[in-house]
Motif scaffolding. Structure first.
Motif, mmCIF file in Angstrom:
data_model
loop_
_atom_site.group_PDB
_atom_site.id
_atom_site.type_symbol
_atom_site.label_atom_id
_atom_site.label_comp_id
_atom_site.label_asym_id
_atom_site.label_seq_id
_atom_site.Cartn_x
_atom_site.Cartn_y
_atom_site.Cartn_z
ATOM 1 N N UNK A 117 86.981 80.653 -65.709
ATOM 2 C CA UNK A 117 86.249 81.590 -66.197
ATOM 3 C C UNK A 117 84.296 81.450 -65.942
ATOM 4 N N UNK A 118 83.930 80.211 -66.228
ATOM 5 C CA UNK A 118 82.939 79.888 -65.917
ATOM 6 C C UNK A 118 82.955 79.043 -64.192
ATOM 7 N N UNK A 119 83.278 79.771 -63.460
ATOM 8 C CA UNK A 119 82.925 79.057 -62.937
ATOM 9 C C UNK A 119 81.675 79.175 -61.534
ATOM 10 N N UNK A 120 81.328 80.351 -62.107
ATOM 11 C CA UNK A 120 79.197 80.704 -61.634
ATOM 12 C C UNK A 120 78.874 79.905 -62.407
ATOM 13 N N UNK A 121 78.892 79.872 -63.387
ATOM 14 C CA UNK A 121 77.708 79.035 -63.944
ATOM 15 C C UNK A 121 78.311 77.285 -63.601
ATOM 16 N N UNK A 122 79.046 77.060 -63.589
ATOM 17 C CA UNK A 122 79.878 75.098 -63.158
ATOM 18 C C UNK A 122 79.362 75.246 -61.684
ATOM 19 N N UNK A 123 79.047 76.059 -60.316
ATOM 20 C CA UNK A 123 79.092 76.034 -59.204
ATOM 21 C C UNK A 123 77.335 75.344 -59.327
ATOM 22 N N UNK A 124 77.003 76.430 -59.809
ATOM 23 C CA UNK A 124 74.947 75.624 -60.806
ATOM 24 C C UNK A 124 74.638 74.265 -60.365
ATOM 25 N N UNK A 125 75.910 73.596 -61.146
ATOM 26 C CA UNK A 125 75.823 72.487 -61.871
ATOM 27 C C UNK A 125 76.394 71.170 -60.484
ATOM 28 N N UNK A 126 77.535 72.150 -59.991
ATOM 29 C CA UNK A 126 78.060 70.920 -58.699
ATOM 30 C C UNK A 126 77.570 70.957 -57.880
ATOM 31 N N UNK A 127 76.650 72.586 -57.454
ATOM 32 C CA UNK A 127 76.472 72.717 -55.564
ATOM 33 C C UNK A 127 75.560 71.160 -55.480
ATOM 34 N N UNK A 128 75.086 70.149 -56.086
ATOM 35 C CA UNK A 128 74.149 68.991 -55.670
ATOM 36 C C UNK A 128 75.309 68.386 -55.077
ATOM 37 N N UNK A 129 76.110 68.501 -55.650
ATOM 38 C CA UNK A 129 77.079 67.331 -54.668
ATOM 39 C C UNK A 129 78.086 67.883 -53.171
ATOM 40 N N UNK A 130 77.316 68.969 -52.926
ATOM 41 C CA UNK A 130 77.740 69.309 -51.252
ATOM 42 C C UNK A 130 76.021 69.820 -50.638
ATOM 43 N N UNK A 131 75.280 69.696 -51.591
ATOM 44 C CA UNK A 131 73.310 69.625 -50.540
ATOM 45 C C UNK A 131 73.562 68.488 -49.394
ATOM 46 N N UNK A 132 72.612 68.889 -48.398
ATOM 47 C CA UNK A 132 72.881 68.721 -46.939
ATOM 48 C C UNK A 132 71.395 68.595 -46.698
#
Length: 389
Positions: A117-132
């Motif tokens: 359910x909190x995917x939108x909030x969690x994605x903001x934290x996780x996106x640094x792992x996919x930065x390029x």
């Protein structure tokens, strides 16, 4: 108009086969075919009927066709260089993005967390792992400046990259088409030393197989990103896997899946999508049909891979003869003597050679008798004599 049968070994675009003129028939068996159209089907173990004169490969690679055996049987093999170049170019540009931004990793993370359910909030934290990083301002090395390489180099310039190109066999056409902003690399080491990204666009021949290996990678910049949309065998898979594990190579994008590349850490492996667009399949089919048809109708050869290109337009004389033969001394002299003995004048002639094989196309002032054709066929080194018209 002669009735000529054409056998399609693969599913060939109707946009292409629709170009055949009256007198051509698509058939379901090869037994009496004058021409074959093929894409990826393996022809190496096939038996060819004596009627077969031409094979049109709707694509560039011909490693599925026995070229030497075809030449010995007097079968001209055509390919379609450049017909799918834009499709491959666009996928290479996509490959640059995939090598720079972990788009695939980010998408996989989203799918794995789709029911949270909190995917939108969690994605903001996780996106640094996919930065390029961005490709603008980076340096791209293009190895091979044929039809595809030139398009890739020019597109990369337009995207703001600094581009170096290497091709010791650069054609006049490619030189004209290449952007003036592309730097000419005199040696491969210049590509390896300077470039953040390297993309390969060369054929698979003895000198290029395994060219991206441990030694070549060692010369490259740390964190280099490598793209291979040309041929599987150009890259040594073991050396690439080791370089990815060490971090010497930051990313590897290839269009050629195999048991080794599919398991490489940090590799993006695509299912050979390079020329898989409707437009490319149509373009390749149209080009293959036009090549085969021009050869069967007029004897002209364009883009053959086992005989030399030759063009005498449409015959306006009494007849035209096409002779496929070995490239050995005194062949032309023997051919013209045989015609002289038959009291035939030659109105026009082209004789071209390519490696071990040659082609002689002649317009004559009158039709040659069956006996005359028989005598030509008796000359040692002649592979096939054909009355074109």
């Amino acid at each position: 108009m002669k009735n000529r049968e054409i056998y399609c070994l693969n599913n060939i675009s109707r946009v292409g086969t629709g170009r055949f003129r009256k007198g051509y028939t698509l058939v379901d068996e090869i037994d009496h075919a004058a021409g074959v159209l093929v894409r990826s089907a393996d022809m190496k173990a096939m038996d060819f009927p004596p009627t077969l004169r031409a094979i049109g490969r709707a694509g560039a690679g011909v490693n599925n066709i026995p070229l030497d055996r075809c030449a010995e049987q007097g079968i001209v093999v055509f390919n379609t260089p450049g017909a799918n170049a834009n499709a491959v170019k666009e996928l290479v540009i996509a490959g640059l993005m995939l090598a720079s931004r972990d788009i695939i990793g980010g998408n996989q993370w989203i799918r794995e967390h789709a029911d949270v359910p909190t995917i939108q909030k969690d994605a903001e934290k996780a996106k640094k792992n996919f930065a390029g990083c961005e490709i603008k301002g980076k340096t791209l090395g293009v190895i091979g400046l044929g039809a595809i390489g030139v398009l890739v180099a020019n597109a990369a310039v337009d995207l703001g990259m600094e581009v170096y190109g290497y091709d010791p066999y650069l054609s006049v056409k490619s030189a004209w088409d290449l952007s003036q902003k592309v730097h000419h690399a005199a040696i491969l080491d210049e590509i390896y030393d300077k470039c953040d990204y390297i993309t390969i666009h060369v054929p698979a021949v003895d000198s290029t197989k395994g060219m991206i290996n441990q030694e070549a990678i060692a010369r490259m910049k740390d964190g280099v990103r490598i793209l291979n949309f040309a041929r599987d065998v150009l890259v040594n898979d073991d050396d690439m896997a080791e370089a990815l594990t060490r971090g010497k190579v930051k990313a590897y994008v290839t269009d050629f899946p195999n048991p080794k590349s599919a398991e490489m850490p940090g590799a993006v492996v695509l299912p050979h999508l390079g020329a898989s667009t409707e437009e490319a399949e149509d373009n390749c089919a149209v080009m293959a049909v036009e090549e085969v048809q021009d050869y069967l109708d007029n004897g002209n050869i364009h883009h053959s891979v086992n005989f030399p290109d030759t063009d005498m337009g449409v015959c306006s004389s009494g007849g035209r003869i096409a002779i496929l033969h070995r490239n050995i001394p005194n062949m032309l002299g023997q051919i013209t003597k045989a015609l002289g003995d038959a009291n035939i004048n030659i109105d026009g002639l082209q004789n071209k050679s390519r490696g071990d094989y040659a082609y002689t196309l002649m317009d004559i002032n009158q039709h040659l008798t069956e006996e005359g054709f028989h005598n030509l066929g008796l000359i040692d080194g002649i592979l096939r004599v054909r009355k074109v018209m």
